[in-house]
Design a protein around this motif. Structure first.
Motif, mmCIF file in Angstrom:
data_model
loop_
_atom_site.group_PDB
_atom_site.id
_atom_site.type_symbol
_atom_site.label_atom_id
_atom_site.label_comp_id
_atom_site.label_asym_id
_atom_site.label_seq_id
_atom_site.Cartn_x
_atom_site.Cartn_y
_atom_site.Cartn_z
ATOM 1 N N VAL A 1 80.672 29.494 31.494
ATOM 2 C CA VAL A 1 81.382 29.672 32.759
ATOM 3 C C VAL A 1 81.022 28.549 33.716
ATOM 4 C CG1 VAL A 1 81.563 32.180 32.541
ATOM 5 C CG2 VAL A 1 79.581 31.202 33.677
ATOM 6 N N SER A 2 81.850 28.355 34.715
ATOM 7 C CA SER A 2 81.547 27.353 35.744
ATOM 8 C C SER A 2 80.398 27.864 36.613
ATOM 9 C CB SER A 2 82.779 27.094 36.605
ATOM 10 O OG SER A 2 83.083 28.233 37.372
ATOM 11 N N ARG A 3 79.813 26.996 37.397
ATOM 12 C CA ARG A 3 78.698 27.379 38.262
ATOM 13 C C ARG A 3 79.133 28.447 39.259
ATOM 14 N NH1 ARG A 3 75.994 25.504 43.082
ATOM 15 N NH2 ARG A 3 73.757 25.868 42.834
ATOM 16 N N GLU A 4 80.351 28.305 39.807
ATOM 17 C CA GLU A 4 80.847 29.275 40.785
ATOM 18 C C GLU A 4 80.980 30.660 40.155
ATOM 19 O OE1 GLU A 4 82.487 26.294 40.227
ATOM 20 O OE2 GLU A 4 81.553 25.302 41.947
ATOM 21 N N GLU A 5 81.540 30.714 38.951
ATOM 22 C CA GLU A 5 81.655 31.993 38.253
ATOM 23 C C GLU A 5 80.266 32.550 37.922
ATOM 24 O OE1 GLU A 5 85.689 31.712 35.624
ATOM 25 O OE2 GLU A 5 84.070 30.336 35.102
ATOM 26 N N GLY A 6 79.367 31.671 37.545
ATOM 27 C CA GLY A 6 78.007 32.094 37.230
ATOM 28 C C GLY A 6 77.299 32.695 38.417
ATOM 29 N N LEU A 7 77.506 32.120 39.593
ATOM 30 C CA LEU A 7 76.869 32.663 40.796
ATOM 31 C C LEU A 7 77.458 34.025 41.160
ATOM 32 C CD1 LEU A 7 76.483 29.412 42.912
ATOM 33 C CD2 LEU A 7 74.764 30.599 41.538
ATOM 34 N N GLU A 8 78.732 34.244 40.870
ATOM 35 C CA GLU A 8 79.314 35.578 41.072
ATOM 36 C C GLU A 8 78.693 36.578 40.104
ATOM 37 O OE1 GLU A 8 83.587 35.667 40.992
ATOM 38 O OE2 GLU A 8 83.722 33.872 42.231
ATOM 39 N N ILE A 9 78.485 36.168 38.865
ATOM 40 C CA ILE A 9 77.842 37.039 37.871
ATOM 41 C C ILE A 9 76.425 37.350 38.321
ATOM 42 C CG2 ILE A 9 76.984 37.143 35.497
ATOM 43 C CD1 ILE A 9 79.453 35.383 34.751
ATOM 44 N N ILE B 1 63.902 38.454 34.202
ATOM 45 C CA ILE B 1 64.685 39.630 33.813
ATOM 46 C C ILE B 1 66.155 39.415 34.161
ATOM 47 C CG2 ILE B 1 65.016 42.093 34.219
ATOM 48 C CD1 ILE B 1 61.992 42.246 34.739
ATOM 49 N N THR B 2 66.433 38.793 35.304
ATOM 50 C CA THR B 2 67.817 38.513 35.699
ATOM 51 C C THR B 2 68.462 37.553 34.704
ATOM 52 O OG1 THR B 2 67.216 38.832 38.017
ATOM 53 C CG2 THR B 2 69.282 37.691 37.573
ATOM 54 N N ILE B 3 67.739 36.500 34.317
ATOM 55 C CA ILE B 3 68.260 35.555 33.316
ATOM 56 C C ILE B 3 68.528 36.278 32.005
ATOM 57 C CG2 ILE B 3 67.664 33.552 31.883
ATOM 58 C CD1 ILE B 3 66.169 32.449 34.345
ATOM 59 N N SER C 1 73.386 24.996 34.854
ATOM 60 C CA SER C 1 72.217 25.035 35.739
ATOM 61 C C SER C 1 71.765 26.475 35.991
ATOM 62 C CB SER C 1 72.546 24.341 37.061
ATOM 63 O OG SER C 1 73.636 24.990 37.691
ATOM 64 N N MET C 2 71.962 27.362 35.026
ATOM 65 C CA MET C 2 71.707 28.782 35.219
ATOM 66 C C MET C 2 70.254 29.072 35.607
ATOM 67 S SD MET C 2 72.496 31.964 32.693
ATOM 68 C CE MET C 2 71.027 32.037 31.720
ATOM 69 N N CYS C 3 69.295 28.593 34.850
ATOM 70 C CA CYS C 3 67.889 28.904 35.123
ATOM 71 C C CYS C 3 67.460 28.386 36.488
ATOM 72 C CB CYS C 3 67.006 28.338 34.018
ATOM 73 S SG CYS C 3 67.322 29.116 32.427
ATOM 74 N N LYS C 4 67.850 27.172 36.804
ATOM 75 C CA LYS C 4 67.489 26.583 38.091
ATOM 76 C C LYS C 4 68.128 27.361 39.245
ATOM 77 C CE LYS C 4 69.266 22.714 39.760
ATOM 78 N NZ LYS C 4 69.698 21.328 39.822
ATOM 79 N N ASP C 5 69.398 27.699 39.110
ATOM 80 C CA ASP C 5 70.100 28.438 40.162
ATOM 81 C C ASP C 5 69.485 29.817 40.387
ATOM 82 O OD1 ASP C 5 71.867 26.326 40.443
ATOM 83 O OD2 ASP C 5 73.419 27.249 39.195
ATOM 84 N N ILE C 6 69.224 30.538 39.313
ATOM 85 C CA ILE C 6 68.681 31.894 39.438
ATOM 86 C C ILE C 6 67.276 31.862 40.014
ATOM 87 C CG2 ILE C 6 67.945 33.917 38.121
ATOM 88 C CD1 ILE C 6 70.386 33.434 36.327
ATOM 89 N N ASN C 7 66.471 30.908 39.567
ATOM 90 C CA ASN C 7 65.106 30.786 40.106
ATOM 91 C C ASN C 7 65.159 30.537 41.615
ATOM 92 O OD1 ASN C 7 62.323 30.659 40.079
ATOM 93 N ND2 ASN C 7 62.298 28.475 39.644
ATOM 94 N N TYR C 8 66.029 29.666 42.051
ATOM 95 C CA TYR C 8 66.159 29.358 43.478
ATOM 96 C C TYR C 8 66.651 30.568 44.259
ATOM 97 C CZ TYR C 8 67.912 27.306 47.785
ATOM 98 O OH TYR C 8 68.169 27.043 49.105
ATOM 99 N N LEU C 9 67.664 31.271 43.740
ATOM 100 C CA LEU C 9 68.264 32.380 44.479
ATOM 101 C C LEU C 9 67.364 33.613 44.527
ATOM 102 C CD1 LEU C 9 71.902 31.976 43.176
ATOM 103 C CD2 LEU C 9 71.102 31.548 45.502
ATOM 104 N N VAL C 10 66.587 33.853 43.476
ATOM 105 C CA VAL C 10 65.697 35.013 43.484
ATOM 106 C C VAL C 10 64.544 34.801 44.462
ATOM 107 C CG1 VAL C 10 64.033 36.299 42.075
ATOM 108 C CG2 VAL C 10 66.309 35.835 41.195
#
Length: 174
Positions: free
Chosen positions: A125-133, A150-152, A164-173
């Protein structure tokens, strides 16, 4: 319905509602307090009536106001996987990268899947879709504010991945 009841607005509603299996029942005015209250409200005339005083059958929401077409971020990759087509305006370096990347992907309409490091195929998925997920998995009432790992894991178990899933989730959590 008889011909005298066949007004354009009514016909549009009938055609729309034919798609659904529904039953319409009538409530007496004294039982239907919401409709009774709404019928007593005064409504300003916003172009509902024409010059002769008749109701204008044209609704402002009956038209499509805008159509936007945006090429998906994976269009070149999907086109190459499906048909081997590479756009002429691509530079040689981009062409090599496209051919190399295509080895890890496959197209199953309408999704692009990628073979990840663990051997599993996930929807790319695109980054935008990933952030919605991420928002649904982490911030929603049914998700729970879980830790990064756990979120990942939950997103990966759901079958989704983005670059950039791992980096994005780490930053947002955090």
């Amino acid at each position: 319905m008889v011909k005298k009841d066949a007004k354009p607005r009514l016909l549009r509603w009938v055609l729309l509602l034919q798609e659904f299996d529904l039953e319409i029942s009538d409530k007496a005015g004294s039982e239907n307090v919401v409709a009774g209250h709404l019928s007593k409200l005064t409504i300003e005339d916003h172009g509902i009536h024409d010059k002769s005083g008749h109701i204008n059958e044209w609704l402002k929401d009956d038209r499509l106001m805008e159509v936007s077409s945006k090429t998906p971020w994976f269009a070149d990759l999907a086109n190459y996987i499906v048909s081997g087509f590479i756009p002429d305006e691509m530079e040689p370096r981009e062409r090599r990268k496209l051919r190399h990347d295509a080895k890890r992907y496959f197209w199953n309409d309408p999704h692009l899947f990628r073979k990840c490091g663990d051997g599993m195929f996930r929807i790319w998925v695109s980054r935008e879709e990933g952030l919605e997920i991420f928002d649904r998995v982490h911030n929603s009432a049914y998700g729970g504010h879980l830790a990064t790992s756990i979120t990942i894991a939950k997103i990966l178990q759901g079958g989704f991945y983005w670059a950039s899933m791992c980096k994005d989730i780490n930053y947002l959590v955090k």
